[in-house]
Motif scaffolding. Structure first.
Motif, PDB file in Angstrom:
ATOM      1  N   THR A 124       3.585   2.120  65.047  1.00 23.58           N
ATOM      2  CA  THR A 124       4.384   2.939  64.269  1.00 23.58           C
ATOM      3  C   THR A 124       5.635   2.361  64.311  1.00 23.58           C
ATOM      4  O   THR A 124       6.352   1.546  65.207  1.00 23.58           O
ATOM      5  N   LYS A 125       6.444   3.028  63.288  1.00 19.54           N
ATOM      6  CA  LYS A 125       7.832   2.488  63.072  1.00 19.54           C
ATOM      7  C   LYS A 125       8.794   3.859  62.609  1.00 19.54           C
ATOM      8  O   LYS A 125       8.043   4.722  62.350  1.00 19.54           O
ATOM      9  N   LEU A 126      10.047   3.684  63.107  1.00 19.49           N
ATOM     10  CA  LEU A 126      10.794   4.956  62.741  1.00 19.49           C
ATOM     11  C   LEU A 126      11.747   4.427  61.517  1.00 19.49           C
ATOM     12  O   LEU A 126      12.357   3.270  61.427  1.00 19.49           O
ATOM     13  N   LEU A 127      11.726   5.347  60.509  1.00 17.62           N
ATOM     14  CA  LEU A 127      12.653   5.190  59.330  1.00 17.62           C
ATOM     15  C   LEU A 127      13.543   6.442  59.330  1.00 17.62           C
ATOM     16  O   LEU A 127      13.361   7.622  59.474  1.00 17.62           O
ATOM     17  N   THR A 128      14.839   5.726  58.807  1.00 17.26           N
ATOM     18  CA  THR A 128      16.011   6.843  58.754  1.00 17.26           C
ATOM     19  C   THR A 128      16.672   6.324  57.303  1.00 17.26           C
ATOM     20  O   THR A 128      17.407   7.200  56.853  1.00 17.26           O
ATOM     21  N   ASP A 129      16.366   5.126  57.039  1.00 15.69           N
ATOM     22  CA  ASP A 129      17.084   4.689  55.416  1.00 15.69           C
ATOM     23  C   ASP A 129      16.503   5.362  54.369  1.00 15.69           C
ATOM     24  O   ASP A 129      15.250   5.321  54.202  1.00 15.69           O
ATOM     25  N   HIS A 130      17.095   5.968  53.577  1.00 17.43           N
ATOM     26  CA  HIS A 130      16.771   6.824  52.466  1.00 17.43           C
ATOM     27  C   HIS A 130      15.864   5.775  51.545  1.00 17.43           C
ATOM     28  O   HIS A 130      14.676   6.414  51.226  1.00 17.43           O
ATOM     29  N   ASN A 131      16.282   4.656  51.570  1.00 18.03           N
ATOM     30  CA  ASN A 131      15.427   3.717  50.346  1.00 18.03           C
ATOM     31  C   ASN A 131      14.036   3.455  50.962  1.00 18.03           C
ATOM     32  O   ASN A 131      13.075   3.140  50.311  1.00 18.03           O
TER      33      ASN A 131
ATOM     34  N   ASP B  39      10.634   4.271  49.497  1.00 12.72           N
ATOM     35  CA  ASP B  39       9.528   3.110  49.200  1.00 12.72           C
ATOM     36  C   ASP B  39       8.267   3.490  49.734  1.00 12.72           C
ATOM     37  O   ASP B  39       7.240   3.127  49.276  1.00 12.72           O
ATOM     38  N   TRP B  40       8.318   3.934  51.158  1.00 16.03           N
ATOM     39  CA  TRP B  40       7.257   4.345  51.766  1.00 16.03           C
ATOM     40  C   TRP B  40       6.403   5.523  50.824  1.00 16.03           C
ATOM     41  O   TRP B  40       5.192   5.185  50.831  1.00 16.03           O
ATOM     42  N   ALA B  41       7.113   6.399  50.527  1.00 19.54           N
ATOM     43  CA  ALA B  41       6.407   7.424  49.894  1.00 19.54           C
ATOM     44  C   ALA B  41       5.907   7.073  48.445  1.00 19.54           C
ATOM     45  O   ALA B  41       4.594   7.370  48.319  1.00 19.54           O
ATOM     46  N   ALA B  42       6.437   6.251  47.914  1.00 19.57           N
ATOM     47  CA  ALA B  42       6.133   5.848  46.545  1.00 19.57           C
ATOM     48  C   ALA B  42       4.898   4.731  46.764  1.00 19.57           C
ATOM     49  O   ALA B  42       3.838   4.836  45.918  1.00 19.57           O
ATOM     50  N   ALA B  43       4.859   4.017  47.797  1.00 18.19           N
ATOM     51  CA  ALA B  43       3.666   3.268  48.045  1.00 18.19           C
ATOM     52  C   ALA B  43       2.466   3.782  48.069  1.00 18.19           C
ATOM     53  O   ALA B  43       1.269   3.492  48.003  1.00 18.19           O
ATOM     54  N   ARG B  44       2.431   5.301  48.421  1.00 17.91           N
ATOM     55  CA  ARG B  44       1.367   6.174  48.690  1.00 17.91           C
ATOM     56  C   ARG B  44       1.151   7.188  47.625  1.00 17.91           C
ATOM     57  O   ARG B  44       0.432   8.178  47.930  1.00 17.91           O
TER      58      ARG B  44
ATOM     59  N   ASP C 163      16.955  14.383  46.208  1.00 17.61           N
ATOM     60  CA  ASP C 163      18.393  14.703  46.670  1.00 17.61           C
ATOM     61  C   ASP C 163      18.231  16.001  47.967  1.00 17.61           C
ATOM     62  O   ASP C 163      19.006  15.932  48.792  1.00 17.61           O
ATOM     63  N   GLU C 164      17.396  17.026  47.651  1.00 23.68           N
ATOM     64  CA  GLU C 164      17.269  18.147  48.574  1.00 23.68           C
ATOM     65  C   GLU C 164      16.635  17.834  49.683  1.00 23.68           C
ATOM     66  O   GLU C 164      16.959  18.210  50.617  1.00 23.68           O
ATOM     67  N   TRP C 165      15.609  16.891  49.670  1.00 27.48           N
ATOM     68  CA  TRP C 165      14.645  16.434  50.799  1.00 27.48           C
ATOM     69  C   TRP C 165      15.676  15.930  51.687  1.00 27.48           C
ATOM     70  O   TRP C 165      15.729  16.288  52.976  1.00 27.48           O
TER      71      TRP C 165
END
Length: 101
Positions: free
Chosen positions: A4-11, A15-20, A68-70
């Protein structure tokens, strides 16, 4: 458990969500838990579809929300997103929101 990896960067999170084909969402609070807050999540598949003409935007307790809300809630709660590392030819939807270290 997969690597696994940890993501905090909004972009990177977008990108992770858009790819799925994932959309930002809130899940209803846990029933019976006092002072339980809505839970940040993603909506995939049919839950990502929002028909604004019909107003059917709460399928199975999932409410699609704007990025923005998320991210506002994500930052207020000091969260990070744990996801599986990408494997060629696979799109794993595993994700978990955790408190930042």
């Amino acid at each position: 458990m997969a690597d696994t990896k940890l993501l905090t960067d909004h972009n990177h999170i977008r990108d992770w969500a858009a790819a799925r084909a994932g959309q930002p969402a809130l899940n209803d609070p846990t029933p019976g838990m006092p002072e339980s807050e809505p839970v940040l999540s993603f909506a995939f598949g049919q839950h990502a579809y929002q028909d604004t003409d019909e107003g059917a935007d709460r399928l199975g307790g999932v409410q699609p929300i704007e990025w923005d809300e998320w991210f506002r809630i994500f930052e207020e709660r000091r969260l990070a997103l744990v996801v599986s590392r990408d494997v060629p030819g696979q799109r794993d939807e595993f994700h978990e929101l955790v408190r930042r270290p």
